[in-house]
Design a protein around this motif. Structure first.
Motif, PDB file in Angstrom:
ATOM      1  N   CYS A 220       0.835  -1.207   0.000  1.00 35.93           N
ATOM      2  CA  CYS A 220       0.000   0.000   0.000  1.00 35.93           C
ATOM      3  C   CYS A 220       0.865   1.251   0.000  1.00 35.93           C
ATOM      4  CB  CYS A 220      -0.934  -0.005   1.211  1.00 35.93           C
ATOM      5  SG  CYS A 220      -2.277  -1.199   1.095  1.00 35.93           S
ATOM      6  N   PHE A 221       1.942   1.224   0.775  1.00 31.76           N
ATOM      7  CA  PHE A 221       2.863   2.355   0.809  1.00 31.76           C
ATOM      8  C   PHE A 221       3.525   2.533  -0.557  1.00 31.76           C
ATOM      9  CE2 PHE A 221       6.891   4.311   2.659  1.00 31.76           C
ATOM     10  CZ  PHE A 221       6.311   5.558   2.785  1.00 31.76           C
ATOM     11  N   TYR A 222       3.853   1.411  -1.193  1.00 31.81           N
ATOM     12  CA  TYR A 222       4.436   1.484  -2.532  1.00 31.81           C
ATOM     13  C   TYR A 222       3.442   2.079  -3.522  1.00 31.81           C
ATOM     14  CZ  TYR A 222       5.432  -0.246  -7.217  1.00 31.81           C
ATOM     15  OH  TYR A 222       5.598  -0.347  -8.581  1.00 31.81           O
ATOM     16  N   LEU A 223       2.185   1.618  -3.473  1.00 32.45           N
ATOM     17  CA  LEU A 223       1.171   2.172  -4.370  1.00 32.45           C
ATOM     18  C   LEU A 223       0.943   3.657  -4.094  1.00 32.45           C
ATOM     19  CD1 LEU A 223      -1.428  -0.748  -4.371  1.00 32.45           C
ATOM     20  CD2 LEU A 223       0.118  -0.098  -6.214  1.00 32.45           C
ATOM     21  N   GLY A 224       1.012   4.038  -2.806  1.00 33.43           N
ATOM     22  CA  GLY A 224       0.872   5.453  -2.481  1.00 33.43           C
ATOM     23  C   GLY A 224       1.978   6.277  -3.093  1.00 33.43           C
ATOM     24  N   ASN A 225       3.218   5.803  -2.991  1.00 33.09           N
ATOM     25  CA  ASN A 225       4.339   6.524  -3.602  1.00 33.09           C
ATOM     26  C   ASN A 225       4.223   6.564  -5.119  1.00 33.09           C
ATOM     27  OD1 ASN A 225       6.666   7.377  -1.635  1.00 33.09           O
ATOM     28  ND2 ASN A 225       5.898   5.446  -0.837  1.00 33.09           N
ATOM     29  N   THR A 226       3.712   5.473  -5.697  1.00 37.28           N
ATOM     30  CA  THR A 226       3.570   5.435  -7.158  1.00 37.28           C
ATOM     31  C   THR A 226       2.501   6.413  -7.619  1.00 37.28           C
ATOM     32  OG1 THR A 226       4.201   3.104  -7.117  1.00 37.28           O
ATOM     33  CG2 THR A 226       3.149   3.921  -9.107  1.00 37.28           C
ATOM     34  N   PHE A 227       1.341   6.415  -6.963  1.00 39.50           N
ATOM     35  CA  PHE A 227       0.300   7.372  -7.346  1.00 39.50           C
ATOM     36  C   PHE A 227       0.706   8.799  -6.995  1.00 39.50           C
ATOM     37  CE2 PHE A 227      -2.493   3.651  -7.617  1.00 39.50           C
ATOM     38  CZ  PHE A 227      -3.190   3.959  -8.769  1.00 39.50           C
ATOM     39  N   ALA A 228       1.601   8.960  -6.024  1.00 38.41           N
ATOM     40  CA  ALA A 228       2.134  10.300  -5.768  1.00 38.41           C
ATOM     41  C   ALA A 228       2.906  10.799  -6.979  1.00 38.41           C
ATOM     42  CB  ALA A 228       3.030  10.269  -4.533  1.00 38.41           C
ATOM     43  N   GLY A 229       3.632   9.888  -7.635  1.00 39.12           N
ATOM     44  CA  GLY A 229       4.292  10.276  -8.875  1.00 39.12           C
ATOM     45  C   GLY A 229       3.300  10.733  -9.920  1.00 39.12           C
ATOM     46  N   SER A 230       2.172  10.016 -10.042  1.00 39.17           N
ATOM     47  CA  SER A 230       1.123  10.447 -10.978  1.00 39.17           C
ATOM     48  C   SER A 230       0.587  11.823 -10.604  1.00 39.17           C
ATOM     49  CB  SER A 230      -0.026   9.434 -10.974  1.00 39.17           C
ATOM     50  OG  SER A 230       0.431   8.143 -11.303  1.00 39.17           O
ATOM     51  N   LEU A 231       0.366  12.056  -9.311  1.00 37.17           N
ATOM     52  CA  LEU A 231      -0.162  13.344  -8.849  1.00 37.17           C
ATOM     53  C   LEU A 231       0.786  14.480  -9.215  1.00 37.17           C
ATOM     54  CD1 LEU A 231      -2.469  14.610  -6.931  1.00 37.17           C
ATOM     55  CD2 LEU A 231      -0.683  14.567  -5.201  1.00 37.17           C
ATOM     56  N   TYR A 232       2.077  14.295  -8.964  1.00 38.95           N
ATOM     57  CA  TYR A 232       3.038  15.363  -9.254  1.00 38.95           C
ATOM     58  C   TYR A 232       3.191  15.593 -10.758  1.00 38.95           C
ATOM     59  CZ  TYR A 232       4.250  14.835  -4.337  1.00 38.95           C
ATOM     60  OH  TYR A 232       4.206  14.774  -2.966  1.00 38.95           O
ATOM     61  N   ILE A 233       3.126  14.518 -11.527  1.00 39.08           N
ATOM     62  CA  ILE A 233       3.221  14.690 -12.991  1.00 39.08           C
ATOM     63  C   ILE A 233       1.993  15.416 -13.520  1.00 39.08           C
ATOM     64  CG2 ILE A 233       3.220  13.425 -15.175  1.00 39.08           C
ATOM     65  CD1 ILE A 233       5.031  11.353 -13.875  1.00 39.08           C
ATOM     66  N   LEU A 234       0.805  15.060 -13.018  1.00 43.16           N
ATOM     67  CA  LEU A 234      -0.398  15.777 -13.438  1.00 43.16           C
ATOM     68  C   LEU A 234      -0.324  17.248 -13.038  1.00 43.16           C
ATOM     69  CD1 LEU A 234      -3.179  13.157 -12.563  1.00 43.16           C
ATOM     70  CD2 LEU A 234      -2.425  13.859 -14.848  1.00 43.16           C
ATOM     71  N   GLY A 235       0.223  17.519 -11.843  1.00 42.52           N
ATOM     72  CA  GLY A 235       0.412  18.905 -11.448  1.00 42.52           C
ATOM     73  C   GLY A 235       1.385  19.622 -12.361  1.00 42.52           C
ATOM     74  N   THR A 236       2.456  18.951 -12.749  1.00 42.62           N
ATOM     75  CA  THR A 236       3.423  19.549 -13.670  1.00 42.62           C
ATOM     76  C   THR A 236       2.776  19.892 -15.002  1.00 42.62           C
ATOM     77  OG1 THR A 236       5.190  18.257 -12.634  1.00 42.62           O
ATOM     78  CG2 THR A 236       5.634  19.166 -14.809  1.00 42.62           C
ATOM     79  N   ILE A 237       1.990  18.966 -15.558  1.00 40.84           N
ATOM     80  CA  ILE A 237       1.356  19.199 -16.859  1.00 40.84           C
ATOM     81  C   ILE A 237       0.270  20.272 -16.750  1.00 40.84           C
ATOM     82  CG2 ILE A 237       0.108  18.099 -18.743  1.00 40.84           C
ATOM     83  CD1 ILE A 237       3.071  17.281 -18.355  1.00 40.84           C
ATOM     84  N   GLU A 238      -0.437  20.310 -15.617  1.00 39.67           N
ATOM     85  CA  GLU A 238      -1.444  21.353 -15.429  1.00 39.67           C
ATOM     86  C   GLU A 238      -0.801  22.733 -15.438  1.00 39.67           C
ATOM     87  OE1 GLU A 238      -4.218  22.638 -11.719  1.00 39.67           O
ATOM     88  OE2 GLU A 238      -4.555  20.598 -12.466  1.00 39.67           O
TER      89      GLU A 238
END
Length: 1119
Positions: free
Chosen positions: A215-233
Motif C-alpha cells: 500500500c505504501f508502494y502504491l501510495g508513492n507510485t500514485f504520488a508520482g502520478s499526482l506530481y506529474i499531473l500537477g506539472t502538466i497542469e
C-alpha cells in the motif's frame, strides 16, 4: 526489533605487534594461581614454565585457526576458552559494531569504476548526513508541493477559513501523532534502510508488513502520478497554453491533453531515473530552493498588500464571476455607449445596439473589484464560512445583486467561472491530505544518516511543525487578502489565467509558476526514484513469491524491473487525468500506512516487551491509538468507497502472504500479541473444566519413527487431519530411546521430519519429540505432560502394533498395554487404528460405502461422535453411518432399535440402526483351540526367563525330544487338526526383563537372544511328546485338556470369536469399522492374553478403529 548487522572487515591495528610477539617467542601467559592465591612461589614459577605445554595438551581446541586467534589470544580468559568458538569476546563484538554500516541499498548512486579486467570496484563511505540535510529538508520538500500551489487557495475559498483550518489541523495532527509513533519505533534500535516498510514489517510481522508495504508502494507510485499531473497542469494552463493538442470540447480536450503530455513526461522522467539516480539527488537542492523561494514570495506579497494591493481586478456580471481571457475592460460599452467592448461580443450576436444579447447579460450590470483587496480590507469576514456548490454551478459573490433568468445558453456558459466538480467538506479533506504525506522522507533515508536515532525524531517533528505553521498561516493569509470569488476560481481564469497564489506573490506570478513547476518535477522524480526501491526491498524480503522478479536490478543494483512496474502503475494514475481524482486514492494508501505505524507503536508499548526501549521518550500508547483512530476516520471521511477498496487490497495481500508467503520470524509485535492472548486464554481455560457441548477431540498422536527417523505410518497423520473437523488441539509426538545429550541432533531431525509430514498432510498442530531411556517411560511422559494448561490432550491416537508377535522381545506388547492402562487412569480417550496404511489419504475420495459403528458399551459417546467428525471431511463425505448394537437373550431387540433411533434423533445424527441378537450358545471347539494355543504361548513366554545355561540346555532338550517324537508318532488327535496355519516366534532378551533371576545377575555375561520358532507341526509333535514325557510336561506346566483351561480366558475368547463372526458378517465390506475397545485385565498376569483377544476380535477386517472412551460424556442431546 531485530538488528541485522552488516560486518565490515577492518585491519587490526595491533596485528603487527601481535605478530612480532608471536615470532619473538611464546605468548605471554597468565598465572591463574595468582587469582586464587593458593600456590607457593615455586609452584607459580613451575606453572609459568610448563603452563603453555599443559594448555596445548589439555585444550580441546588445539587445532584452532587464525580466525579464532583474534578471539582468544593468550590465556587471560582460559576459563571461557570452551565458548570461544561460539561466543566471541566483547572486544571483537564492539569492533563489529563500531564498523557497522547500514547504507541504503540502491538509494545512493555507487561510485563505480572498472579496471582492465572488467572487475567492478565499489567504494562505500560512512554516512555523514545530519538532521538538517538528511531529514528536515527532504521532509519539507515532500510536504510542501503541488497541493500548496495549485489547490490550497481553492480549498480556502470553498471551505472558508474555519473549514480550511479544521482540515489542515486534522491532517497535521494526524501526521504529528504518526511522527511521534514513528520516532519511537525508529529509535528502538538500529533501523536499516527501508523506512516505513521496514518499521511496520518488523513491528507487525510479514503479513502486515507486506500488505502495508505494498500500500505504501502504491501510495508513492500514485504520488508520482499526482506530481506529474500537477506539472502538466502548470505547463498547459499557465506556461504554454497554446501547446494543447486537442482544442474542441474544452473539458474532454483538457483531459486528453493531460494524458498525452503526462505520458510523455512520465517516460522522460523514467529515463532520467534509469540513467542515474545521482542526477536526481544533485537536483534535489535546486527543487527545494524553488519551493523556499515561492513560499517567501507569497509571504512577501501578503505583507505588501498592507501597503499597496496588487493591480489585479476581477469582473463580475451580476454576482457571477467572468473568465477574463479575451477582454481588458470590464464594461458593456465605452465612450458614451458608442463603442462595444469585447464582453459585448461574447454575449451578443453583433456589435450594433439592436443586437440580440443574452438575457442575463442585459438584465445585470458588470462590476469590477480588486482580486486582492489586502489584509486591511476586511474581506476576512466574508471568507470565514464555506461556499460549497454542485458541479456546473457558477462561482458567485452572494452579496452582490443579481436578476435571475430561466436558462443560460450553452455557448455562453463558458464565459463564466464554473465549478468543475461538486464540492463538499469530505472531498476537500481527501484532496488536501497528500500535501502532508512527506513525513516518511527522513526515515526512508535512514541509511544515509550519521545518527538516525537522533535525526529522525527531531528532523521529522520539526518539519511537521514548520509545514503546519506554513499551511495554517497561508489559510489565514489567503482568507484575509484575496476576494472569495477569486479563491474559488480553481485555475485563475478570472485573473487572466494566473494561479491565484501567484497574483498574491511578489514580485511576479511567474515566481510561483516557475517554482511550482520545478517543485512538481522534483517531487515526481523523487517518487519514481523511491517507489521502485521500496518494491525491491519488499521483493527481496521474500514474503511475496510473485514479486521475486522485481528484486533483481542492473549491475549497480538499480531496480530496473521494479521501475518498469512503477511506470506502468503511474500511467494508470495519469490516464485518470484529474489531480482531484488521484489525490483521494493517494490519501487512502498513505493513511493506511500511517494507521499501521501507530498500531505498531501502540502494540509494542502495551506488550512491554523487554526489547522495546526507544530512545525517544515522548510517546504514549494513547497518542498512538488516537493517531490510529484519526487515520481510520480520515480514510472514510475522504472517500468511503476508496477506503473499502484499500482495505480489501490490503486484506487480500495479508491473506495471500499468510497462505502462500515465505515464513519469516522478525520478532514482531503481532507475535508478541498472540503470545499474550494465548497466555490469557490458557489461564481462562483453567478456571473451569470444559462443558460437554464444547468437548472436541484434542489429539495426542503417537507416531513411530523408522531407523532413518522418518514417519513410519504417514497415514496416521492423514487420519488425524480427517478427524479435525472439531478444530481441536493436535500434538504429533514420538519417542527416541537414549539420552538427550547423545541424540540431540536426532531430535531436531525427527521434529523436522514430523513437521514436513504434517505440512504434506496439512495437519494443523504441534510436533514434539522426546528422548527417554526406554519407550515405555517416554510414552508415559507424553501422556502425562503433553499440552499446556487448559490446552491439554483428551484423546490418544496410535497405530495397532501389528508386529507384536514377531518382535524380538515383549516390549511392544507391554508398551501397548501400559499405554491403554495409563490413558484409562488419566481419563483420556484412546483410539487405535488397525491396518493404518490401508486408510485413505487426504487426496482420496471415497465414492460411497458405510462407516459402521459397533456400539457394545457406552463409555461417553465418543464412538458416536467420531463418524460425524469424519463425515465432515471430503474424504468420507459420501459415506453413510450405520450403528450396530448387540441384544442379549433377555433384551427386547425391537424396543432397543426404537430407543436407539430416538436417541440418534436427539443427537442430530443421521444413521441407520440395526440390533444384532447374540444369544448364549455352547462354546465351540475352535474357541477351545484358540484358548489352548494362547495359554501355551503365554506359558512358554513365562518359562523363557531362565539363565543362559539353563536356557541353552532346555533348547537342546526340546529339539531332541521333538525330533524323536516326530519319528514315533504318525497320527495326531482330531482336535489338533483344526489348528490354523500360524507361526509363533518366541523371543527373549534378558536385558529387557525387569525381574531377572539371581543366576543372570551372577553370570555377568553379555546378553544373547534366544529365537524359537513354533510351527503347526512342531506344536503337534510337542503335544504328543508332552503326553509321553512327564518330565517335559511338568517343566512347561502345560495343560492341553480343555477342561483344565482357564475358564475366564475361555469365556473371553468365546466373546471375541462370536463378536468377530457377527462383525465380519455385517461389516466386512464397509469402509471403516469402529469398535468398543475392551480394557486390559486388572490382573497383570493376563496381559499376555489381552493382545490375543484383540487380534481375534479384529480378525478378517481391513480398516478398524478401536475406541476406548475417557470416562466422561462427550456428546449431549441438549442445545
Amino acid at each position: 526489533m531485530p538488528i541485522n548487522f552488516t560486518v565490515v572487515p577492518v585491519e587490526d591495528e595491533e596485528s603487527g605487534s601481535s605478530s612480532a610477539g608471536a615470532a619473538g617467542g611464546s605468548k605471554p601467559v597468565s598465572n591463574l594461581g595468582k587469582l586464587f592465591q593458593v600456590e607457593e612461589d615455586g609452584a607459580d614459577l613451575q606453572r609459568h614454565s610448563s603452563g603453555d605445554d599443559i594448555q596445548r595438551c589439555s585444550s580441546p581446541f588445539n587445532s584452532s585457526d587464525e580466525e579464532r586467534e583474534q578471539y582468544y589470544d593468550g590465556k587471560n580468559m582460559a576459563l571461557f576458552e570452551e565458548e570461544m568458538d561460539s561466543t566471541p569476546m566483547v572486544s571483537s563484538l564492539l569492533k563489529k559494531l563500531a564498523n557497522y554500516t547500514n547504507l541504503t541499498q540502491g538509494v545512493r548512486e555507487h561510485e563505480e569504476a572498472e579496471n582492465e579486467d572488467g572487475v567492478r570496484k565499489v567504494r562505500v563511505t560512512v554516512p555523514q548526513m545530519g538532521t538538517l540535510i538528511g531529514v528536515y529538508l527532504p521532509c519539507m520538500q515532500n510536504i510542501l508541493g503541488v497541493i500548496l500551489f495549485l489547490r490550497l487557495t481553492w480549498i480556502v475559498g470553498t471551505a472558508g477559513i474555519l473549514g480550511s483550518f479544521a482540515i489542515v489541523s486534522m491532517c497535521c495532527i494526524c501526521t504529528l501523532l504518526t511522527a511521534i509513533s514513528m520516532s519511537a519505533i525508529a529509535t528502538n534500535g538500529v533501523v536499516p534502510a527501508g523506512g516505513a516498510y521496514y518499521m511496520i514489517s518488523r513491528s507487525l510481522g510479514p503479513e502486515f508488513g507486506g500488505a502495508v508495504g505494498l500500500c505504501f508502494y502504491l501510495g508513492n507510485t500514485f504520488a508520482g502520478s499526482l506530481y506529474i499531473l500537477g506539472t502538466i497542469e502548470i505547463l498547459l494552463i499557465y506556461i504554454v497554453p497554446t501547446a494543447t493538442v486537442f482544442k474542441d470540447g474544452e473539458d474532454a480536450a483538457m483531459s486528453n491533453n493531460m494524458r498525452i503530455y503526462g505520458t510523455c513526461c512520465l517516460v522522460l522522467m523514467a529515463l532520467v531515473v534509469f540513467v542515474g539516480v545521482k542526477y536526481v539527488n544533485k537536483l534535489s537542492l535546486v527543487f527545494l530552493a524553488c519551493v523556499v523561494l515561492s513560499i517567501m514570495a507569497t509571504y512577501a506579497g501578503a505583507i505588501k498588500t498592507i501597503i499597496e494591493p496588487p493591480e489585479f481586478n476581477v469582473c463580475l456580471l451580476g454576482n457571477r464571476s467572468l473568465r477574463n481571457v479575451n477582454f481588458e475592460t470590464c464594461a458593456k460599452t465605452v465612450q458614451n455607449n458608442t463603442m462595444r467592448t469585447d464582453i459585448w461580443d461574447i454575449f451578443c450576436d453583433s456589435k450594433y445596439p439592436n443586437a440580440t444579447c443574452d438575457e442575463y447579460f442585459m438584465s445585470n450590470n458588470l462590476t469590477e473589484m480588486l482580486a486582492i483587496p489586502g489584509m486591511r480590507s476586511g474581506v476576512i469576514k466574508d471568507n470565514l464560512w464555506g461556499d460549497y456548490g454542485a458541479a456546473g454551478t457558477f462561482v458567485e459573490k452572494k452579496s452582490l445583486p443579481s436578476v435571475t433568468v430561466q436558462d443560460t445558453p450553452t455557448d455562453i456558459y463558458n464565459a463564466y467561472v464554473i465549478n468543475d466538480i461538486a464540492t463538499y467538506f469530505t472531498l476537500l479533506v481527501g484532496i488536501y491530505f497528500p500535501s502532508v504525506t512527506g513525513i516518511m522522507a527522513g526515515s526512508n533515508r535512514s541509511g544515509d544518516l550519521r545518527d538516525a536515532q537522533r535525526s529522525i525524531p527531531i528532523g521529522t517533528i520539526v518539519a511537521i511543525l514548520t509545514s503546519s505553521f506554513i499551511y495554517i498561516s497561508f489559510v489565514v493569509l489567503f482568507g484575509a487578502c484575496i476576494e472569495g470569488v477569486v479563491l474559488r476560481d480553481k485555475f485563475g481564469y478570472s485573473v487572466k489565467v494566473n494561479p491565484v497564489i501567484g497574483i498574491l506573490a511578489w514580485p511576479s506570478p511567474w515566481v510561483i509558476v516557475i517554482g511550482s513547476f520545478f517543485s512538481c518535477c522534483g517531487a515526481a522524480l523523487q517518487s519514481l526514484t523511491g517507489a521502485p526501491r521500496l518494491l525491491q526491498a519488499i521483493a527481496r524480503d521474500g514474503i511475496l513469491p510473485f514479486l521475486q522478479v522485481f528484486g533483481h536490478g542492473k549491475a549497480n543494483d538499480e531496480p530496473t524491473w521494479a521501475l518498469l512496474l512503477t511506470v506502468g502503475i503511474c500511467e494508470i494514475g495519469i490516464l485518470i487525468a484529474s489531480l482531484d481524482a488521484v489525490a483521494p486514492i493517494l490519501s487512502m494508501f498513505f493513511l493506511m500506512c500511517y494507521l499501521f505505524v501507530n498500531l505498531a507503536c501502540a502494540i509494542q508499548t502495551l506488550l512491554r516487551t523487554p526489547n522495546w526501549r526507544p530512545r525517544f521518550k515522548f510517546y504514549h500508547w494513547t497518542l498512538s491509538f488516537l493517531g490510529m483512530s484519526l487515520c481510520l476516520s480520515l480514510m472514510f471521511i475522504c472517500s468511503w468507497y476508496y477506503a473499502l477498496v484499500a482495505v480489501v487490497i490490503a486484506s487480500c495481500i495479508y491473506k495471500y502472504i499468510e497462505y502462500k508467503g515465505a515464513v519469516k520470524e522478525w520478532g514482531d509485535g503481532i507475535r508478541g500479541l498472540s503470545l499474550n492472548a494465548a497466555r490469557y486464554a490458557l489461564i481462562r481455560l483453567e478456571e473451569a473444566p470444559p462443558h460437554t457441548k464444547n468437548w472436541r477431540p484434542q489429539l495426542l498422536v503417537m507416531c513411530k519413527l523408522g531407523s532413518d527417523l522418518m514417519v513410519k505410518h504417514p497415514r496416521l497423520l492423514s487420519l488425524t487431519t480427517q478427524l479435525k473437523a472439531g478444530k481441536g488441539l493436535t500434538i504429533i509426538c514420538s519417542v527416541l530411546e537414549g539420552t538427550y545429550m547423545t541424540r540431540g541432533n536426532d531430535v531436531k531431525t525427527a521434529e523436522l521430519n514430523l513437521k514436513a509430514c504434517m505440512a504434506e498432510d496439512r495437519t494443523k498442530g504441534f510436533s514434539h519429540v522426546v528422548v527417554s531411556s526406554n519407550l515405555r517411560d517416554g510414552f508415559s511422559l507424553l501422556i502425562q505432560s503433553a499440552g499446556l494448561g487448559g490446552m491439554k490432550h483428551n484423546a490418544v491416537l496410535m497405530a495397532w502394533p501389528a508386529a507384536w508377535k514377531q518382535a524380538r522381545d515383549s516390549s511392544a506388547r507391554k508398551n501397548f498395554i501400559e499405554t491403554v492402562r495409563e490413558t484409562t487412569a488419566a481419563h483420556q480417550a484412546l483410539m487405535v487404528a488397525k491396518n493404518i496404511d490401508h486408510f485413505p489419504s487426504n487426496q482420496d475420495r471415497l465414492k460411497g460405502g458405510t462407516i459402521d459403528v459397533w456400539w457394545i458399551v457406552h463409555d461417553g459417546g465418543l464412538l458416536m461422535l467420531l463418524p460425524f467428525l469424519l463425515s465432515q471431511h471430503k474424504v468420507w463425505k459420501k459415506c453413510k453411518m450405520r450403528i450396530f448394537t448387540v441384544a442379549q437373550l433377555d433384551d427386547n431387540s425391537i424396543q432397543m432399535k426404537k430407543d436407539l433411533q430416538l436417541f440418534l434423533y436427539h443427537l442430530r445424527l443421521d444413521a441407520e440402526v440395526e440390533v444384532v441378537e447374540m444369544h448364549d450358545s455352547d462354546i465351540s471347539a475352535f474357541t477351545y483351540e484358540k484358548t489352548l494355543m494362547m495359554e501355551q504361548r503365554s506359558q512358554m513366554l513365562k518359562q523363557m526367563h531362565l539363565s543362559r545355561t539353563e536356557r541353552e540346555r532346555e533348547i537342546q532338550s526340546i529339539t531332541d525330544v521333538s525330533r524323536g517324537s516326530i519319528r514315533r508318532k504318525k497320527l495326531v488327535s482330531l482336535h489338533i487338526s483344526c489348528i490354523p496355519e500360524e507361526e509363533a516366534q518366541l523371543i527373549h532378551d534378558r536385558n529387557t526383563a525387569s525381574h531377572s533371576t539371581t543366576n543372570d545377575k551372577a553370570a555377568g555375561a553379555a546378553p544373547e537372544h534366544v529365537h524359537m520358532t513354533w510351527t503347526k507341526d512342531k506344536l503337534v509333535h510337542e503335544r504328543t511328546r508332552q503326553r509321553e514325557s512327564i518330565g517335559v510336561k511338568d517343566l512347561f506346566n502345560m495343560k492341553p485338556e480343555w477342561e483344565n483351561l482357564n475358564q475366564s480366558n475361555v469365556r473371553r475368547m468365546h466373546t471375541a470369536v462370536r463378536l468377530n463372526g457377527v462383525v465380519v458378517e455385517k461389516s466386512q465390506n464397509s469402509q471403516l469399522v469402529l469398535l468398543n475397545m475392551p480394557g486390559p485385565p486388572k490382573n497383570k498376569k493376563g496381559d499376555e492374553n489381552y493382545m490375543e483377544f484383540l487380534e481375534v476380535l479384529m480378525d478378517g477386517l481391513d480398516r478398524v478403529l478401536l475406541v476406548r472412551g475417557g470416562g466422561r460424556e462427550v456428546i449431549t442431546i441438549y442445545s
